[in-house]
Enzyme design. Structure first.
Site, PDB file in Angstrom:
ATOM      1  N   LYS A  15       5.114   3.697  18.091  1.00 37.05           N
ATOM      2  CA  LYS A  15       5.255   5.111  17.724  1.00 37.05           C
ATOM      3  C   LYS A  15       5.643   5.949  18.940  1.00 37.05           C
ATOM      4  O   LYS A  15       6.482   6.851  18.855  1.00 37.05           O
ATOM      5  CB  LYS A  15       3.949   5.604  17.096  1.00 37.05           C
ATOM      6  CG  LYS A  15       3.643   4.892  15.773  1.00 37.05           C
ATOM      7  CD  LYS A  15       2.204   5.054  15.341  1.00 37.05           C
ATOM      8  CE  LYS A  15       1.920   4.309  14.039  1.00 37.05           C
ATOM      9  NZ  LYS A  15       0.494   4.221  13.702  1.00 37.05           N
ATOM     10  N   GLU A  62      10.242   9.712   9.010  1.00 34.40           N
ATOM     11  CA  GLU A  62       9.066  10.539   9.313  1.00 34.40           C
ATOM     12  C   GLU A  62       7.771   9.734   9.270  1.00 34.40           C
ATOM     13  O   GLU A  62       6.882   9.898  10.102  1.00 34.40           O
ATOM     14  CB  GLU A  62       8.977  11.698   8.299  1.00 34.40           C
ATOM     15  CG  GLU A  62       7.832  12.642   8.520  1.00 34.40           C
ATOM     16  CD  GLU A  62       7.955  13.407   9.839  1.00 34.40           C
ATOM     17  OE1 GLU A  62       8.881  14.202   9.970  1.00 34.40           O
ATOM     18  OE2 GLU A  62       7.117  13.167  10.733  1.00 34.40           O
ATOM     19  N   THR A  87       0.818  -1.216   0.000  1.00 37.70           N
ATOM     20  CA  THR A  87       0.000   0.000   0.000  1.00 37.70           C
ATOM     21  C   THR A  87       0.854   1.269   0.000  1.00 37.70           C
ATOM     22  O   THR A  87       0.725   2.117  -0.890  1.00 37.70           O
ATOM     23  CB  THR A  87      -0.930   0.006   1.236  1.00 37.70           C
ATOM     24  OG1 THR A  87      -1.720  -1.176   1.204  1.00 37.70           O
ATOM     25  CG2 THR A  87      -1.845   1.215   1.238  1.00 37.70           C
TER      26      THR A  87
HETATM   27  N1  HSE Z   1      -1.977   0.560  11.315  1.00 37.18           N
HETATM   28  C1  HSE Z   1      -1.560   1.901  11.465  1.00 37.18           C
HETATM   29  C2  HSE Z   1      -2.775   2.726  11.881  1.00 37.18           C
HETATM   30  C3  HSE Z   1      -1.000   2.406  10.161  1.00 37.18           C
HETATM   31  O1  HSE Z   1      -3.892   2.211  11.891  1.00 37.18           O
HETATM   32  O2  HSE Z   1      -2.606   3.876  12.221  1.00 37.18           O
HETATM   33  C4  HSE Z   1      -0.072   3.551  10.304  1.00 37.18           C
HETATM   34  O3  HSE Z   1       0.995   3.315  11.134  1.00 37.18           O
END
Ligand code: HSE
Length: 438
Positions: free
Chosen positions: A205, A129, A13
């Site tokens: 994250k 990023e 994707t």
């Molecule tokens: N699976 C992640 C989300 C995609 O739903 O935010 C982006 O890191």
């Protein structure tokens, strides 16, 4: 100007989005950078999927190793994901002196310290990023725009899938599974969506952001992680009654000698700007001593939003290459020898407001018994609600507490759960409300 040659590894994707932007916005990119960005390779084993792109002859190949080993490639863009082959390819690219762009938060959160060390030792840049917040430029903000700030705290919505699910349940009453299927169909979810709904993707994250903000090593292991699978429509309704919304939050706070770093569902006031972040949007508030409060929001997932962030990294690295080299910005935003060994506070030490929902038998003395245990554990009740929403013979009692220590709350819940008149598994949701009474 001399072109910069790019090798893209992984054309799923996000990889497809990157290839599309590079090919369809070639002119715009040259107008803005003056540098021809040449997509020399796209490596992927899947030649069947129609990506809607016509690659020039010889560009689409099977073998990712060709990309990292060809001396003509300047920048390797890793879009495979996962912590296996992706790591080997990145390490090989670094060893070959190539600049690297990745969106791989799982890899950075678990092995980022070693990768950064290798990149710094080899004198190459490793840009990431798109690993956090999709198109939202939070990494660049922390590494560059907020360079003069002591960062006090950040609170973020960092998973599009969870935010989409919680929004759909709150706004349209959709069942959890239907909302999750829709998020998957829209291309937001990870290949394994348990990473999303169990809060692990958000923790990946947060591990990256906490290190960037506070100048510490990436430390995924010590982040407290709780996902959204236990949240019920009843809790969402109670939250509304109290003027709150439920969001999966990534929270980090700097206490000087230690930090908080935690991921869990939380109630936030309707008037908090994060309450209005719906669907697959991500958002983050950053509090810095000079800039004060900053709010960023944008699509946190999906093909082109994430590719937009990857392109910003590609352009940064291409500009560095054409304007005198690498290492302009330290990889983790601090000089490597100034990165501190700050510990993450254990969850038991956290102080918060709490929402607690018990299922109880509707008879005299039950409330007094619960309140007694809370009192014995130094927990002060702010408000109580019993609503006639009887299920299987139990009625829900909901309590909001004043500030309390997590260790005491957990101890009290265990004691209350052992009462005969209280049903199993009380529900605990932390409340992030700066204006709540202490
Ligand atoms: N699976 C992640 C989300 C995609 O739903 O935010 C982006 O890191």
């Amino acid at each position: 100007m001399q072109p910069v040659n790019l090798g893209l590894i992984g054309c799923g994707t996000v990889g497809t989005g990157v290839a599309r932007l590079l090919l369809e916005r070639r002119q715009l990119l040259v107008e803005r950078t003056g540098i021809p960005l040449v997509l020399k390779y796209v490596a992927d084993l899947d030649h069947q999927t129609d990506r809607g792109i016509t690659f020039p002859p010889g560009v689409f190949i099977d073998d990712a190793w060709t990309v990292v080993n060809d001396p003509a490639v300047d920048i390797v863009i890793e879009m495979i994901g996962g912590t296996g082959i992706a790591r080997e390819l990145i390490m090989a690219a670094i060893a070959n002196g190539k600049q690297v762009v990745t969106a791989n938060k799982a890899l950075l959160a678990s092995q980022g310290n070693a990768l950064m060390q290798s990149a710094a030792a080899a004198g190459v840049d490793l840009a990431y990023e798109a690993s956090v917040g999709g198109c939202m430029p939070i990494v660049k903000s922390l590494r560059e725009a907020l360079v003069a700030n002591d960062i006090h705290a950040m609170v973020g919505i960092l998973n599009g899938t969870c935010n989409y699910i919680l929004s759909q349940i709150t706004e349209s009453g959709l069942p959890f599974d239907t909302a999750l299927s829709q998020a998957q169909a829209n291309g937001y979810a990870e290949a394994d969506p348990t990473l999303d709904i169990e809060g692990i993707d958000t923790a990946h994250k947060l591990a990256i952001l906490t290190a960037l903000a506070f100048g510490m090593r990436i430390n995924l292991d010590d982040i407290y992680i709780e996902g959204i699978t236990a949240i019920t429509p009843l809790d969402i309704q109670f939250a509304r009654d109290f003027g709150y919304r439920i969001k999966l939050l990534a929270i980090c706070k700097n206490h000087g000698a230690s930090v908080e770093a935690r991921v869990h569902p939380a109630m936030i006031p309707e008037k908090n700007i994060l309450s209005h972040v719906s669907g697959s949007l991500n958002a983050i508030t950053v509090s810095g001593h000079a800039a004060q409060d900053l709010f960023l929001s944008g699509r946190g997932a999906g093909m082109l939003p994430t590719a937009s962030a990857v392109l910003s990294d590609i352009v940064d690295l291409a500009r560095n290459l054409r304007c005198g080299g690498t290492g302009r910005v330290p990889l983790m935003g601090y000089q490597p020898d100034r990165i501190k060994p700050l510990p993450v506070l254990p969850m038991s030490e956290i102080v918060s407001h709490y929402y607690i929902r018990f299922a109880v038998q509707d008879r005299p003395g039950v409330l007094a018994a619960i309140a007694g245990i809370l009192g014995d554990n130094a927990i002060s009740i702010q408000s109580v609600q019993q609503k006639d929403r009887k299920t299987n013979g139990w009625v829900p009692i909901v309590m909001l507490t004043h500030h309390a220590k997590e260790a005491y709350i957990q101890k009290a819940l265990k004691e209350i759960g052992a009462l005969e008149v209280v049903g199993p598994a009380p529900m605990l949701i932390r409340i992030e409300d700066d204006n709540a009474q202490d």
